[in-house]
Design a protein around this motif. Structure first.
Motif, PDB file in Angstrom:
ATOM      1  N   LEU A  11     -25.317  54.521  10.939  1.00 22.33           N
ATOM      2  CA  LEU A  11     -26.165  54.803   9.610  1.00 22.33           C
ATOM      3  C   LEU A  11     -25.602  53.653   8.573  1.00 22.33           C
ATOM      4  N   ALA A  12     -24.482  53.477   8.406  1.00 25.67           N
ATOM      5  CA  ALA A  12     -23.718  52.762   7.174  1.00 25.67           C
ATOM      6  C   ALA A  12     -23.962  51.338   7.566  1.00 25.67           C
ATOM      7  N   ALA A  13     -23.867  50.934   9.029  1.00 31.21           N
ATOM      8  CA  ALA A  13     -24.017  49.743   9.416  1.00 31.21           C
ATOM      9  C   ALA A  13     -25.566  49.266   9.178  1.00 31.21           C
ATOM     10  N   GLU A  14     -26.464  50.186   9.428  1.00 34.43           N
ATOM     11  CA  GLU A  14     -27.891  49.825   9.346  1.00 34.43           C
ATOM     12  C   GLU A  14     -28.185  49.589   8.114  1.00 34.43           C
ATOM     13  N   HIS A  15     -27.672  50.523   6.787  1.00 29.80           N
ATOM     14  CA  HIS A  15     -27.795  50.265   5.462  1.00 29.80           C
ATOM     15  C   HIS A  15     -27.436  48.703   5.169  1.00 29.80           C
ATOM     16  N   ALA A  16     -26.282  48.428   5.835  1.00 23.14           N
ATOM     17  CA  ALA A  16     -25.876  47.034   5.355  1.00 23.14           C
ATOM     18  C   ALA A  16     -27.032  45.927   5.977  1.00 23.14           C
ATOM     19  N   ALA A  17     -27.411  46.216   7.400  1.00 23.00           N
ATOM     20  CA  ALA A  17     -28.408  45.134   8.012  1.00 23.00           C
ATOM     21  C   ALA A  17     -29.366  45.078   7.248  1.00 23.00           C
ATOM     22  N   THR A  41     -38.160  38.687   9.408  1.00 27.75           N
ATOM     23  CA  THR A  41     -39.067  39.834   9.049  1.00 27.75           C
ATOM     24  C   THR A  41     -39.198  40.881  10.054  1.00 27.75           C
ATOM     25  N   ALA A  42     -39.424  40.652  11.377  1.00 20.16           N
ATOM     26  CA  ALA A  42     -39.159  41.528  12.296  1.00 20.16           C
ATOM     27  C   ALA A  42     -38.006  42.382  12.576  1.00 20.16           C
ATOM     28  N   SER A  43     -36.867  41.461  12.232  1.00 19.51           N
ATOM     29  CA  SER A  43     -35.466  42.034  12.417  1.00 19.51           C
ATOM     30  C   SER A  43     -35.424  43.102  11.164  1.00 19.51           C
ATOM     31  N   TYR A  44     -35.718  42.686   9.942  1.00 20.75           N
ATOM     32  CA  TYR A  44     -35.742  43.726   8.801  1.00 20.75           C
ATOM     33  C   TYR A  44     -36.364  44.898   9.128  1.00 20.75           C
ATOM     34  N   THR A  45     -37.734  44.568   9.583  1.00 17.81           N
ATOM     35  CA  THR A  45     -38.495  45.975   9.719  1.00 17.81           C
ATOM     36  C   THR A  45     -37.914  46.865  10.856  1.00 17.81           C
ATOM     37  N   LEU A  46     -37.334  46.482  11.927  1.00 19.06           N
ATOM     38  CA  LEU A  46     -36.718  47.325  12.897  1.00 19.06           C
ATOM     39  C   LEU A  46     -35.440  47.876  12.639  1.00 19.06           C
ATOM     40  N   HIS A  47     -34.687  47.146  11.787  1.00 13.44           N
ATOM     41  CA  HIS A  47     -33.439  47.870  11.155  1.00 13.44           C
ATOM     42  C   HIS A  47     -33.925  48.921  10.216  1.00 13.44           C
ATOM     43  N   ARG A  48     -34.677  48.646   9.376  1.00 12.92           N
ATOM     44  CA  ARG A  48     -35.255  49.550   8.513  1.00 12.92           C
ATOM     45  C   ARG A  48     -35.559  50.797   9.095  1.00 12.92           C
ATOM     46  N   THR A  49     -36.500  50.744  10.246  1.00 12.40           N
ATOM     47  CA  THR A  49     -36.967  52.033  10.964  1.00 12.40           C
ATOM     48  C   THR A  49     -35.838  52.501  11.676  1.00 12.40           C
ATOM     49  N   ARG A  51     -32.711  52.553  10.540  1.00 11.36           N
ATOM     50  CA  ARG A  51     -31.986  53.407   9.598  1.00 11.36           C
ATOM     51  C   ARG A  51     -32.481  54.732   9.037  1.00 11.36           C
ATOM     52  N   ASP A  52     -33.825  54.665   9.069  1.00 11.80           N
ATOM     53  CA  ASP A  52     -34.585  55.975   9.015  1.00 11.80           C
ATOM     54  C   ASP A  52     -34.454  56.986  10.136  1.00 11.80           C
ATOM     55  N   GLU A  53     -34.361  56.366  11.405  1.00 16.23           N
ATOM     56  CA  GLU A  53     -34.287  57.226  12.447  1.00 16.23           C
ATOM     57  C   GLU A  53     -32.724  57.857  12.227  1.00 16.23           C
ATOM     58  N   LEU A  54     -31.945  57.098  12.190  1.00 15.09           N
ATOM     59  CA  LEU A  54     -30.454  57.466  12.023  1.00 15.09           C
ATOM     60  C   LEU A  54     -30.542  58.605  10.907  1.00 15.09           C
ATOM     61  N   ILE A  55     -30.889  58.377   9.655  1.00 15.46           N
ATOM     62  CA  ILE A  55     -31.090  59.575   8.726  1.00 15.46           C
ATOM     63  C   ILE A  55     -31.515  60.834   9.115  1.00 15.46           C
ATOM     64  N   ALA A  56     -32.642  60.622  10.085  1.00 11.47           N
ATOM     65  CA  ALA A  56     -33.254  61.879  10.775  1.00 11.47           C
ATOM     66  C   ALA A  56     -32.492  62.611  11.656  1.00 11.47           C
ATOM     67  N   MET A  57     -31.399  61.819  12.455  1.00 17.68           N
ATOM     68  CA  MET A  57     -30.584  62.179  13.291  1.00 17.68           C
ATOM     69  C   MET A  57     -29.541  62.952  12.828  1.00 17.68           C
ATOM     70  N   VAL A  58     -28.960  62.416  11.814  1.00 16.95           N
ATOM     71  CA  VAL A  58     -27.884  62.905  11.024  1.00 16.95           C
ATOM     72  C   VAL A  58     -28.172  64.309  10.379  1.00 16.95           C
TER      73      VAL A  58
END
Length: 138
Positions: A11-17, A41-49, A51-58
């Protein structure tokens, strides 16, 4: 390290990405470099998604998700499409390493999710000009 610790690290890595891809996108032009702009743009959107999935998993694991840092270090020079592409390639390589660690630290559905993320990061890294690697992320 526990599975939750590995999720938090990822999750920390995805925040950075997300932060870095936002900065990289701001250095490109949709009209001058449409392919690079679309890839970022596609990469930004994917990493944001992700990140949100990891937040839910944690949270589902009963932990409080790690917060994003106030800022992240960027290269001093992102003035050309080639430099932006180089940074995006490095970012995906780093993501592949982080997801490989998550694969090794988890099981079941979380591991399957991490494998898909690892494979995607490896393919994105290739899209930004990396050479193929037999064992991406290792």
């Amino acid at each position: 390290m526990t599975a939750v610790d590995a999720l938090q690290l990822t999750l920390a890595a995805e925040h950075a990405a997300v932060f870095v891809y936002g900065a990289l996108g701001a250095q490109t032009s949709q009209s001058r470099t449409p392919t690079l702009y679309a890839s970022l743009t596609a990469s930004y959107t994917l990493h944001r998604t992700r990140r949100d999935e990891l937040i839910a998993m944690v949270r589902a694991a009963g932990a409080v998700p790690v917060a994003a840092e106030p800022g992240y270090e960027l290269p001093a020079d992102l003035s050309t499409p080639a430099l932006v592409t180089t940074r995006a390639r490095a970012l995906e390589g780093s993501a592949a390493k982080t997801y490989a660690y998550l694969v090794a630290s988890t099981a079941d559905d979380t591991r399957a999710w991490a494998i898909a993320a690892l494979l995607d990061a490896a393919v994105r890294e290739l899209g930004f000009g990396a050479s193929p690697d037999r064992l991406p992320g290792l």
